[in-house]
Each structure stands twice: as structure tokens, then as C-alpha cells.
Write an enzyme that holds these catalytic residues in place. Sequence first.
Site, PDB file in Angstrom:
ATOM      1  N   ARG A  32       0.861  -1.175   0.000  1.00 22.94           N
ATOM      2  CA  ARG A  32       0.000   0.000   0.000  1.00 22.94           C
ATOM      3  C   ARG A  32       0.904   1.234   0.000  1.00 22.94           C
ATOM      4  NH1 ARG A  32      -0.440  -2.686   5.306  1.00 22.94           N
ATOM      5  NH2 ARG A  32       0.754  -1.390   6.733  1.00 22.94           N
ATOM      6  N   CYS A  53      20.931  18.139  35.212  1.00 25.88           N
ATOM      7  CA  CYS A  53      21.446  17.022  34.411  1.00 25.88           C
ATOM      8  C   CYS A  53      22.704  16.433  35.055  1.00 25.88           C
ATOM      9  CB  CYS A  53      21.766  17.521  33.000  1.00 25.88           C
ATOM     10  SG  CYS A  53      22.671  16.319  32.026  1.00 25.88           S
ATOM     11  N   CYS A  56      25.906  17.234  32.612  1.00 28.19           N
ATOM     12  CA  CYS A  56      26.394  18.582  32.269  1.00 28.19           C
ATOM     13  C   CYS A  56      27.661  18.915  33.066  1.00 28.19           C
ATOM     14  CB  CYS A  56      25.312  19.617  32.551  1.00 28.19           C
ATOM     15  SG  CYS A  56      24.156  19.833  31.186  1.00 28.19           S
ATOM     16  N   HIS A 116      24.063  20.376  26.515  1.00 30.91           N
ATOM     17  CA  HIS A 116      22.974  19.480  26.905  1.00 30.91           C
ATOM     18  C   HIS A 116      21.956  19.292  25.773  1.00 30.91           C
ATOM     19  CE1 HIS A 116      20.272  17.699  29.899  1.00 30.91           C
ATOM     20  NE2 HIS A 116      19.301  18.378  29.337  1.00 30.91           N
ATOM     21  N   ASN A 154      22.750   4.583  23.327  1.00 36.30           N
ATOM     22  CA  ASN A 154      21.333   4.329  23.447  1.00 36.30           C
ATOM     23  C   ASN A 154      20.676   5.679  23.369  1.00 36.30           C
ATOM     24  OD1 ASN A 154      19.843   2.087  23.820  1.00 36.30           O
ATOM     25  ND2 ASN A 154      19.962   2.096  26.054  1.00 36.30           N
ATOM     26  N   SER A 162      16.781   8.203  29.356  1.00 32.29           N
ATOM     27  CA  SER A 162      15.964   9.292  29.895  1.00 32.29           C
ATOM     28  C   SER A 162      16.652  10.644  29.792  1.00 32.29           C
ATOM     29  CB  SER A 162      15.613   8.990  31.348  1.00 32.29           C
ATOM     30  OG  SER A 162      16.820   8.727  32.045  1.00 32.29           O
ATOM     31  N   HIS A 165      20.999  14.652  27.248  1.00 28.32           N
ATOM     32  CA  HIS A 165      22.402  15.084  27.091  1.00 28.32           C
ATOM     33  C   HIS A 165      23.123  14.041  26.214  1.00 28.32           C
ATOM     34  CE1 HIS A 165      25.746  17.629  28.761  1.00 28.32           C
ATOM     35  NE2 HIS A 165      26.333  16.775  27.941  1.00 28.32           N
ATOM     36  N   HIS A 167      25.201  11.358  24.909  1.00 26.51           N
ATOM     37  CA  HIS A 167      26.179  10.502  25.579  1.00 26.51           C
ATOM     38  C   HIS A 167      26.094   9.068  25.084  1.00 26.51           C
ATOM     39  CE1 HIS A 167      22.500   9.645  27.814  1.00 26.51           C
ATOM     40  NE2 HIS A 167      23.055   8.510  28.193  1.00 26.51           N
ATOM     41  N   GLN A 169      27.985   4.885  25.957  1.00 26.66           N
ATOM     42  CA  GLN A 169      28.526   4.077  27.048  1.00 26.66           C
ATOM     43  C   GLN A 169      29.589   3.119  26.543  1.00 26.66           C
ATOM     44  OE1 GLN A 169      25.994   2.342  30.001  1.00 26.66           O
ATOM     45  NE2 GLN A 169      24.177   3.358  29.196  1.00 26.66           N
TER      46      GLN A 169
END
Length: 349
Positions: A32, A53, A56, A116, A154, A162, A165, A167, A169
Amino acid sequence: MTDQNTHRLQPHRRYNPLTGEWLLLSPHRTQRPWQGKTEDAPMVQITEYDSKCYLCPGNVRMGGQQNAEYPGTYVFDNDFKALTDCEQPYSEDEDGLFRSESTDGTCRVICFSRKHNVTLAEMDEADLLPVIDVWKEQMTELSEKYRWVQIFENKGEIMGCSNPHPHGQIWASDYIPEEPYKEDLSQKAYLEQHGKNLLVEYLAREKDKQERIVAENTEWLCVVPYWATWPFEVLLAPLRPTLRLQDLDDAQQKGLAAIMKELLVKYDNLFSTSFPYSMGWHGAPANGENNDHWQLHAHYYPPLLRSADIKKFMVGYEMLGCPQRDILPEQAAELLRNQSTTHFRMKRQ
Ligand code: H2U
Ligand code: ZN
């Protein structure tokens, strides 16, 4: 869709040579018209510095430590590490039924910018170079001690992140986790069987086919892989044989900043939203072995399906059988490729 490709419109399976797993495609369900919702997302104004934050500059984190007044990128030890160096090494195995072992590891957080209110997509291309520098430095340092260093980002509330800012890992471990472990075995077997590096060969073929390319430059290729599971999943990899992030030379690093910027702007423009995803780097493990079968690459796994708030769920058949997708990787690549390289927020200013 060209005439000779109509067979692709029926349900079919595709093989992921990197993991050795199959997925189901049901493209007849999407023939479609494109129903992507692209109305403009509200412009949420957030400030360059947020006193609440944890990331920050100068702010105190949850664990009580204070961030430096950093001007650019910043790395700190995660205050809630998922991996730590073990105090009591052990391993147990009860007839293969109750098997466990201790692990060594560590976790860090990387702030990509002191600001931020930016994302990698909105940062200048030149400001992505220091981010790549940090990735390389961290890989080099942590690979001295740990066999696998997983760098990832992430992004977005929908991915459980959440804090806006910008970032990422790093989780480093003495074991090679499942995903790269499967890739290690597959790449090794491919080299043995075909005498070629799996991904270097795949990228060259994709460059010729021009069917699934999202962005390309002289050093890098960004494709929706033939075997993509997530609707707008991409694979980003250098064209020249390269084992690890820390092996990138200047030309590759500049090319990476350019292609990351292009991909991320296109991602944001697709649904006029700050595009959520989990991404991460896979390269040769630090196991002291010959890793010629490896090729460095990044996976981007975005959860979105048809709009900024319609997410693909990996449920039902996918939990119990195998992953399934409706929109063809070729169509997803075309949609992404055709996005503007100017960020939608810039256009509205
Ligand atoms: P995500 O938003 O991608 O989950 O990353 C935030 C990470 O930052 C998370 O792993 C860490 C969390 O443990 N963190 C700290 O180390 N200190 C803090 O004060 C807040 C968050
Ligand atoms: Zn912040």
C-alpha cells in the site's frame, strides 16, 4: 521495484551471514502507499546547560561525584556499573544444567558534548572528530585489559534513555558477548570457506549493486543490510580492511565523521524527529589471536516503524520463531537515501 525483482514481493526468508540466523520478510503487506507520518514534531526548547542534568559540566552526579568543567567530550566511570572486576573468581558447571562463572569488567559513560541540547545529528561534522578520538582512545586503553570492549549509544526515551544530554557508554568484559561471538565464528568460517573477508566482500558487492545504499564516500559505506531485522537498521563499515576503531587512519576518521553526520541527519529527517536508536561498534576482539576474518563495523538499530511514535515490536512470532519485517530493506534504504542532508531543524530556523 524492477520487474526482475517481483519475486521479492512474496513472503521469503533471508540469511544473515554475520550471525548465521534467518529472518522472515512479508513485503506483500506493505505494498500500500507509504503511510509515514512526517508532520513536524514540536520544537521542544531545551537549554545548553541544565542544572539538573547528571552529565552537564560541573554538575554533581547521583553517586556524589562532580563532573569536571569539561569543554568538549568527557569520560567517567559509570556510577552504576553492570560489570566490575570480580573479587572471588569462580566457575561452576553441574552437568551443563547449572553453569555459571564470574566475570571481570568495567563500565564508563562518554559525554559527546558539553552542550545538553545537541545530538550527534545536530553537532557540526568537525565536532564528531573528537568523539571518534575518544572512542579510539577508550578502545586502546580498555583493550589492554579486557577481551571485549563494547562501545554503544542508546538514544531516545523510547529506547529507555531518559537523559537527552548526548552521551554513549562503554562496557568492557573479559568474555566476548553473544552477538560479537556469533560474528566471530561466522566471519572465521566465511574466510575459511571462501578465502575472502565476509564484510569486505559484502560491502564491495553492495557498492556494485547500489540497491541498499543510504550514504557512501571514498572510505565508508552505509547500507540497510540485505538481512536487516529492524525496519531502518543500518550497517556502517569502512571499505578498506580494518580490524578495529583504533586502526582508523586520518582519511577514514574524516570519512566517518562525514558519513555519520549524513546518516544521522537523514535518520532525523525521515520522521522529522530526533531519531531514536541503539548503535554500537563491533571489531576484532583483543584476544591476541589472528583476526584477519574481522572487519570493523557499526550497527544502528532504530525501533521506529512508520512514524515518530509508531514502534516496531519484536513480539509473538519474533520471540518464539524468528524476526520478521514487512518493508523491504531496499525500500527502507531508498527512503533514507532520499532524505535531505540538511537537518529539518535548520530548515525551520
Ligand atoms: P543511558 O541513558 O544510555 O542508559 O546511560 C546513562 C548511564 O549513565 C547509565 O548507565 C549512568 C547510568 O548508570 N549514570 C551515572 O553513572 N551516574 C549518574 O549520576 C547518572 C547516570
Ligand atoms: Zn546535560
